[in-house]
Design a protein around this motif. Structure first.
Motif, mmCIF file in Angstrom:
data_model
loop_
_atom_site.group_PDB
_atom_site.id
_atom_site.type_symbol
_atom_site.label_atom_id
_atom_site.label_comp_id
_atom_site.label_asym_id
_atom_site.label_seq_id
_atom_site.Cartn_x
_atom_site.Cartn_y
_atom_site.Cartn_z
ATOM 1 N N VAL A 196 0.837 -1.210 0.000
ATOM 2 C CA VAL A 196 0.000 0.000 0.000
ATOM 3 C C VAL A 196 0.866 1.253 0.000
ATOM 4 C CG1 VAL A 196 -1.655 1.344 1.350
ATOM 5 C CG2 VAL A 196 -1.976 -1.123 1.077
ATOM 6 N N ALA A 197 1.917 1.257 0.823
ATOM 7 C CA ALA A 197 2.794 2.433 0.888
ATOM 8 C C ALA A 197 3.505 2.659 -0.436
ATOM 9 C CB ALA A 197 3.814 2.260 2.011
ATOM 10 N N ILE A 200 0.950 4.330 -2.923
ATOM 11 C CA ILE A 200 0.447 5.683 -2.643
ATOM 12 C C ILE A 200 1.080 6.750 -3.543
ATOM 13 C CG2 ILE A 200 0.438 7.521 -0.904
ATOM 14 C CD1 ILE A 200 -0.170 5.358 1.188
#
Length: 378
Positions: A196-197, A200
């Protein structure tokens, strides 16, 4: 226990290395008459200006133009180039620390970290490209930094660094995709925070591109790069391929031109890929259109020889030890990509720290200082 295994001695050694590295980079950037910009540099600077004017140029990946635009907001146009050089210097020094920490952490020996940092600090290309307004320096910084945080299991920081590295050089994307797959196989867990990071920054950039241009994209030069690759034979690239193939208006259409060229001329295609590989990792560097003398060509070639021989040897010795063995991923991915597409000697820059890290597992045993066996992550 050697002297370097004493924490206070190791710390003095690494700070001395960083001080000498700082002096060398300052001298090269500000006390020589060597250039800092060329064609690609002007492209990044132009895209940064477009961003500052509220526009968006979907050509080069916009990660580096965003950095340039932020620096320009602070310094203004007059001091932009010196500020970017100082940023390169600081990123280079931070990369030294990343390498020192990674080698120490994986071996549990300060000697490994000090040796890896010393080699990186004075490796010819690692010094030389600090003086250029290229995307190589920030790409290398964020890529090595991503591994630095990965080994610390700081997943969010690692992911953000992977994402930003890909915003700067989109060919880095396959590196973290392969790493994710290998990580899942090895740990039998999906690293959701890391994934997810990483996503982003890429989603944010692609979304901004869609707002400005109507399409979701993180780099718009893939079509033309594939067309260039169809003609690329080492340093011989036909930069008029876009004009010669006006029908190829999408990445898919450009890929068709590339594949058709390979099918129609298979022998030439194989020669092109071999010539690209030599330009990328050859032991006798290209003359760069007369910009490199014999000494520089030999020095760069010897550097590549060291990286290939000792980097791969170090990987082979530690190939069954997951934390060390995965450092081969950037080398494999970018070597394949640039052999298949377009290769320039400077494209090795983000890969070099990883091969240097691997090389210490080959070099130290030659000194008799490496105890037999593998070391565990602390």
């Amino acid at each position: 226990m050697t002297n370097l295994e004493r924490p206070e001695t190791a710390k003095r050694a690494i700070w001395a290395i960083m001080a000498l590295a700082l002096a060398a980079r300052i001298y090269l950037c500000f006390f020589t008459h060597l250039p800092h910009t060329e064609v690609d540099s002007y492209g990044y600077l132009s895209q940064a200006d477009t961003l500052l004017q509220g526009g968006y140029t979907d050509y080069f990946p916009n990660g580096y133009p965003i950095i340039i635009a932020l620096i320009k907001l602070i310094t203004g146009a007059q001091y932009l180039i010196p500020a970017l050089l100082w940023l390169n210097i600081l990123m280079s020094l931070a990369t030294l620390w990343f390498v020192f920490d990674i080698a120490h952490r994986l071996s549990n020996k300060y000697t490994y970290g000090v040796l890896a940092a010393a080699i990186l600090a004075f490796f010819p290309t690692q010094i030389n490209y600090v003086r250029w307004v290229y995307s190589e320096m920030p790409a290398g910084f964020f890529l090595v930094g991503a591994f630095f945080f990965y080994y610390r299991k700081q997943w969010i920081a690692a992911g953000l660094f992977f994402g930003i590295a890909t915003m700067i050089r989109n060919n880095i994307q396959p590196i973290f995709l392969v790493l994710f797959v290998i990580h899942i196989i090895h740990s039998k867990r999906i690293p959701w925070a890391l994934i997810v990071a990483t996503a982003i920054p890429l989603i944010a950039l692609g979304s901004y591109c869609k707002i400005k241009t109507g399409k979701f994209s993180t780099a718009g030069n893939s079509r033309i790069n594939i067309l260039f690759a169809a003609s690329a034979d080492g340093t011989d690239v036909d930069f008029t391929m876009g004009d010669k193939h006006p029908e190829a208006q999408t990445t898919g259409q450009a890929m068709k031109v590339y594949v058709d060229s390979a099918k129609d001329h298979p022998v030439r295609f194989i020669k092109q890929r071999a010539d690209n590989l030599w330009v990328y990792w050859g032991f006798y560097s290209t003359e760069a259109n007369g910009g490199r003398g014999l000494g520089a060509r030999l020095l760069l070639g010897l550097g590549n020889l060291y990286l290939i021989v000792f980097g791969l040897w170090g990987w082979w010795r530690q190939r069954k030890y997951y934390p060390v063995s995965i450092m081969i991923i950037p080398f494999v991915i970018l070597t394949v990509l640039h052999s298949m597409l377009v290769a320039l000697p400077r494209y090795t820059y983000p890969v070099e720290p990883f091969l240097i890290l691997l090389s210490v597992w080959a070099v130290l045993p030659l000194t008799g200082r490496d105890p037999d066996g593998r070391w565990r992550l602390r």
